[in-house]
Design a protein around this motif. Structure first.
Motif, short mmCIF file in Angstrom:
data_model
loop_
_atom_site.label_atom_id
_atom_site.label_comp_id
_atom_site.label_asym_id
_atom_site.label_seq_id
_atom_site.Cartn_x
_atom_site.Cartn_y
_atom_site.Cartn_z
N UNK A 1 0.86 -1.19 0.00
CA UNK A 1 0.00 0.00 0.00
C UNK A 1 0.89 1.23 0.00
N UNK A 2 0.62 2.15 -0.92
CA UNK A 2 1.34 3.42 -1.00
C UNK A 2 0.32 4.54 -0.93
N UNK A 3 0.48 5.43 0.01
CA UNK A 3 -0.41 6.59 0.15
C UNK A 3 0.30 7.81 -0.41
N UNK B 1 -1.28 -1.19 -4.30
CA UNK B 1 -2.46 -0.32 -4.27
C UNK B 1 -2.02 1.08 -3.86
N UNK B 2 -2.29 2.05 -4.71
CA UNK B 2 -1.98 3.45 -4.40
C UNK B 2 -3.27 4.15 -4.02
N UNK B 3 -3.27 4.75 -2.85
CA UNK B 3 -4.40 5.58 -2.41
C UNK B 3 -3.95 7.03 -2.49
N UNK B 4 -4.54 7.77 -3.39
CA UNK B 4 -4.15 9.18 -3.56
C UNK B 4 -5.12 10.07 -2.80
N UNK B 5 -4.58 10.86 -1.88
CA UNK B 5 -5.39 11.73 -1.04
C UNK B 5 -5.59 13.10 -1.67
N UNK C 1 -6.39 1.17 1.76
CA UNK C 1 -5.62 0.37 0.82
C UNK C 1 -5.52 -1.08 1.24
N UNK C 2 -5.40 -1.32 2.54
CA UNK C 2 -5.24 -2.70 3.04
C UNK C 2 -6.49 -3.54 2.76
N UNK C 3 -7.65 -2.91 2.64
CA UNK C 3 -8.86 -3.68 2.34
C UNK C 3 -8.82 -4.27 0.94
#
Length: 278
Positions: free
Chosen positions: A4-6, A31-35, A73-75
């Motif tokens: 996971x990469x935020x 998985x990249x979560x872009x804030x 992301x972990x989900x």
């Protein structure tokens, strides 16, 4: 494993970060979560995702905070191991697979990190940390030297209180059981909190002394330094309330609060004066 990469305003480093992660051994999903990055971060990730089906991007409409985005992301991870890697951290091909090997060879290892180094090769002392104490930090006027544990050359895998959140690996099952990061932290101290809860659950937090990763540090925070400092200090206060306040004399609590926010004001003022002189 899954990674996971935020991201937030990470366009300067995200391509290099993902290039290395996708080239790393045993990485099955990233998985990249872009804030809600205001720059071209998401567009870079979208371009790379078209080339590699293992890479997925989720674009949040607002900045949910680091811990909340990590949990999000972990989900999307189904692999037995989950790694959280900052967008300004660069791994080598064998880094994560060897970290998993260390974990499986050491029963009870619940959260693992590596030695982080800057672009200049200097070791990031936050790679090996003791639990922080707000009382001790303010008594020493913000000096953090005592928080940094040295490298023990006699141990390949060294137990510590906490590792840096720039690169963490743990069993996904344990992460889920602990309900992930505390989303009450917006930025900063959520990694210290998670490490403490891992140890409270009976597991070890360890650093693999034979593994390194480069950490550029502070790429996203350069966009809004005062905002970042505010959340860092807010995170320290939340950490204090959770783990230290119960053992603190009642009269001292408001003194610590004033000292913490006085320190914040001093840091912000010093940064603004530095910018005016530049």
């Amino acid at each position: 494993m899954g990674v996971v990469v935020v991201t937030y305003a990470s366009e300067a480093t995200i391509e290099a970060c993902l290039f290395r992660l996708l080239a790393a051994r045993d990485v099955a999903r990233v998985v990249v979560i872009d804030n809600a990055s205001p720059d071209g971060t998401a567009a870079i990730v979208e371009r790379l995702a078209r080339r590699d089906a293992r890479l997925a991007l989720v674009r949040n409409p607002d900045n949910r905070g680091f811990g909340a985005a990590c949990n999000q992301g972990a989900t999307a991870i189904s692999q037995p191991w989950v790694a959280f890697v900052n967008p300004d951290a660069f791994v080598e091909r064998e880094t994560l697979s060897r970290l998993v090997a260390h974990a499986t060879a050491r029963p009870g290892a619940g959260l693992l990190g590596v030695e982080l180094v800057g672009e200049d090769g200097e070791v990031d002392l936050a790679s090996r940390r003791a639990d922080p104490s707000l009382r001790e930090q303010l008594a020493s006027l913000g000096r953090r030297d005592a928080l940094y544990l040295g490298h023990d050359p006699a141990q390949v895998v060294q137990p510590v209180d906490a590792v840096s959140g720039a690169l963490m690996l743990m069993p996904l099952g344990l992460f889920v059981r602990l309900e992930g990061f505390d989303e009450g932290y917006r930025l900063h101290a959520e990694d210290l909190d998670l490490c403490r809860r891992v140890r409270a659950a009976g597991y070890e937090v360890v650093v693999a002394n034979d593994l390194r990763a480069t950490h550029v540090r502070g790429v996203s925070s350069r966009v809004r330094p005062a905002w970042v400092e505010w959340h860092k200090h807010r995170g320290l206060w939340r950490y204090f309330r959770k783990f230290e306040a119960a053992d603190t004399p009642a009269w001292l609590v408001p003194v610590l609060w004033l000292g913490l926010w006085g320190h914040f004001a001093g840091v912000v003022l010093a940064d603004r004066l530095k910018r005016l002189r530049a």
